[in-house]
Write a protein that holds these residues in place. Structure first.
Motif, PDB file in Angstrom:
ATOM      1  N   VAL A   1       0.839  -1.198   0.000  1.00  0.00           N
ATOM      2  CA  VAL A   1       0.000   0.000   0.000  1.00  0.00           C
ATOM      3  C   VAL A   1       0.877   1.253   0.000  1.00  0.00           C
ATOM      4  O   VAL A   1       2.060   1.186   0.355  1.00  0.00           O
ATOM      5  CB  VAL A   1      -0.950   0.020   1.215  1.00  0.00           C
ATOM      6  CG1 VAL A   1      -1.916  -1.153   1.154  1.00  0.00           C
ATOM      7  CG2 VAL A   1      -0.166  -0.006   2.522  1.00  0.00           C
ATOM      8  N   THR A   2       0.291   2.365  -0.390  1.00  0.00           N
ATOM      9  CA  THR A   2       1.062   3.610  -0.470  1.00  0.00           C
ATOM     10  C   THR A   2       0.486   4.725   0.404  1.00  0.00           C
ATOM     11  O   THR A   2       1.187   5.668   0.743  1.00  0.00           O
ATOM     12  CB  THR A   2       1.069   4.145  -1.924  1.00  0.00           C
ATOM     13  OG1 THR A   2      -0.295   4.223  -2.365  1.00  0.00           O
ATOM     14  CG2 THR A   2       1.858   3.236  -2.840  1.00  0.00           C
ATOM     15  N   GLU A   3      -0.809   4.607   0.747  1.00  0.00           N
ATOM     16  CA  GLU A   3      -1.474   5.731   1.432  1.00  0.00           C
ATOM     17  C   GLU A   3      -1.293   5.605   2.949  1.00  0.00           C
ATOM     18  O   GLU A   3      -1.204   4.502   3.479  1.00  0.00           O
ATOM     19  CB  GLU A   3      -2.959   5.762   1.057  1.00  0.00           C
ATOM     20  CG  GLU A   3      -3.186   5.873  -0.442  1.00  0.00           C
ATOM     21  CD  GLU A   3      -2.399   7.015  -1.084  1.00  0.00           C
ATOM     22  OE1 GLU A   3      -2.631   8.184  -0.740  1.00  0.00           O
ATOM     23  OE2 GLU A   3      -1.528   6.741  -1.935  1.00  0.00           O
ATOM     24  N   PRO A   4      -1.234   6.752   3.652  1.00  0.00           N
ATOM     25  CA  PRO A   4      -0.984   6.695   5.102  1.00  0.00           C
ATOM     26  C   PRO A   4      -2.113   6.019   5.891  1.00  0.00           C
ATOM     27  O   PRO A   4      -3.219   5.834   5.383  1.00  0.00           O
ATOM     28  CB  PRO A   4      -0.841   8.170   5.501  1.00  0.00           C
ATOM     29  CG  PRO A   4      -1.369   8.964   4.371  1.00  0.00           C
ATOM     30  CD  PRO A   4      -1.331   8.126   3.141  1.00  0.00           C
ATOM     31  N   LEU A   5      -1.795   5.686   7.126  1.00  0.00           N
ATOM     32  CA  LEU A   5      -2.772   5.012   7.996  1.00  0.00           C
ATOM     33  C   LEU A   5      -3.994   5.895   8.248  1.00  0.00           C
ATOM     34  O   LEU A   5      -3.869   7.127   8.312  1.00  0.00           O
ATOM     35  CB  LEU A   5      -2.121   4.699   9.344  1.00  0.00           C
ATOM     36  CG  LEU A   5      -1.035   3.635   9.350  1.00  0.00           C
ATOM     37  CD1 LEU A   5      -0.355   3.577  10.726  1.00  0.00           C
ATOM     38  CD2 LEU A   5      -1.605   2.269   8.996  1.00  0.00           C
ATOM     39  N   PRO A   6      -5.156   5.279   8.436  1.00  0.00           N
ATOM     40  CA  PRO A   6      -6.358   6.058   8.781  1.00  0.00           C
ATOM     41  C   PRO A   6      -6.148   6.805  10.109  1.00  0.00           C
ATOM     42  O   PRO A   6      -5.503   6.276  11.027  1.00  0.00           O
ATOM     43  CB  PRO A   6      -7.439   4.990   8.944  1.00  0.00           C
ATOM     44  CG  PRO A   6      -6.921   3.771   8.267  1.00  0.00           C
ATOM     45  CD  PRO A   6      -5.428   3.847   8.320  1.00  0.00           C
TER      46      PRO A   6
END
Ligand code: PLP
Length: 410
Positions: free
Chosen positions: A44-49
């Motif tokens: 994955v590439t997007e930051p943590l929620p």
């Protein structure tokens, strides 16, 4: 004299991702300014929620205070996390899974490998082809296979092809196998299994006394309401299936590490002397002995996935990656590629154009477009002639990569 586990020597040397890295590094050494875009590895590439971040930050604070500090936790995971998983991932879907049947771990990768600890050496084993390589390699390491042939197939394993010819469904083998690895939504093909198809597998397993290892690491990407998220949605699965789940792809925990495995208490196997043994007991014993649990902080982060805010945030993350997949599908189709998957899964499975082999297409994309994907043949012989493109990337990179590919293959 010291002896090693010589089964390790049977492993194919050119494991897929190191070979990809080798080719990319060689290219970059010669072309240091090439603007490489990697749509290969399934990270994955997007930051943590935010919900997970906040929960972990609060947990870090607790660890700094004698009154709330935590030492070793339960090897199986904290009850508050197991209860939320059981309620929201299973009971809410009508699956009668109890919190005590959930084993929290630091990864579905380790669990799918470690599960072999509780099984004997003489089982017949089926994997799909193409396949997530971990299932095969862990069986090689455990000494369950013969040598690999030219195409990379190991003696002693039953390979179930999933190709365009059978619409990417795993056809039930005609012979009896003991252990079956299934992964839906599938890595690498992005294919899904309908309720009817999975029910047929469960029925097969029950008839033949087989156990299904069901890897549902990508279940969160299912958008089609008719598709099952868990194998326990099918009648009888609690008597023949172990399910693996992960927070890696739904909540971006690939670097944070949290997953879980479901071993129903109703799942039993007969010993050679005819005694009925609960697999739950063996797995519980295995985990208690060889594993000391996932960190408190990370489990609090995973728990936050089940909060209202967490649920909304992971939905957004998943939609983002699915939109990437839709863009990849649309752009590639616009220049005549045959594309599969990428609708209820983050992977798009592409037929290589002009009859190119998977690796030839890999080189062509790398050299002409500076885009890195994953050759289908690296996932098994039946993956030859296919290519996996991952939707795990920024929107900007996906758009740019598609622009380059559609220009090059117009
Ligand atoms: N199972 C499948 C099918 C995967 O593709 C992956 C990772 O790519 C995993 C399991 C690994 O999951 P985890 O990060 O929880 O170890």
């Amino acid at each position: 004299m010291v002896k090693i586990n010589e089964s390790y020597l049977k492993l194919k040397a050119g494991y897929l991702f190191p070979e990809i890295a080798r080719r990319v590094n060689a290219f970059v050494t010669e072309n240091p300014d090439a603007p490489i875009i990697k749509l290969g590895i399934g990270d994955v590439t997007e930051p943590l929620p935010d919900a997970c971040l906040d929960a972990m930050a609060a947990a870090v604070k607790e660890m700094g205070d004698r009154a709330t500090f935590k030492g070793y936790g339960p090897e199986q995971g904290y009850a508050w996390l197991r209860e939320k998983i059981a309620a929201q991932d299973f009971q809410a879907r009508g699956c009668q899974i109890d919190a005590s049947e959930i084993f929290v771990s630091d990864g579905a990768k380790c669990d799918t490998g470690n599960i072999l600890d509780i099984f004997g050496k003489d089982n017949t084993i089926a994997v799909t082809d193409p396949v997530y390589p971990v299932y095969v390699d862990t069986n090689v390491m455990a000494g369950h296979t013969g040598e690999a042939d030219e195409s990379g197939k190991y003696g002693g394993l039953t390979y179930i092809p999933i190709t365009a010819d059978n619409e990417f469904t795993a056809q039930i083998p005609t012979e009896k196998v003991d252990l079956i690895y299934l992964c839906f939504p599938n890595n690498p093909t992005g294919a899904t299994a309908s309720k009817e198809q999975l029910q047929a597998w469960v029925d097969y397993a029950k008839t033949n006394g087989s156990i299904i290892f069901f890897d549902a690491a990508y279940e969160a990407f299912i958008t089609d309401d008719s598709l099952p998220h868990s194998i326990y949605e099918l009648d009888g699965a609690k008597d023949c299936a172990i399910e693996f789940r992960s927070f890696s792809k739904n909540a971006g925990f690939t670097g944070t590490r949290c997953a879980f495995t479901v071993v129903p208490k109703t799942l039993t196997v007969k010993t050679s002397s005819g005694e009925e043994v609960q697999l739950w007991k063996l797995w519980n014993r295995r985990q208690s002995t060889k594993f000391n649990g996932v960190s408190y902080i990370v489990q609090r982060g995973a728990e936050a996935v089940y909060s209202e805010a967490g649920q909304a945030q992971i939905k957004e993350l998943i939609s983002f990656y699915l939109e990437n997949a839709a863009i990849i599908r649309k752009e590639l189709e616009s220049v005549g590629f045959d594309v599969f998957g990428g609708v209820n899964a983050p992977y798009v499975w592409v037929k290589t154009p002009e009859g190119l082999t998977s690796w030839d297409f890999f080189d062509k994309l790398l050299i002409n477009c500076n885009v890195v994907g994953t050759p289908g043949s690296g996932f098994g012989a039946a993956g030859e002639g296919y290519f996996r493109i991952s939707a795990f990337n920024s929107r900007e990179n996906v758009l740019e990569a598609m622009k380059r590919i559609t220009t090059a293959f117009k």
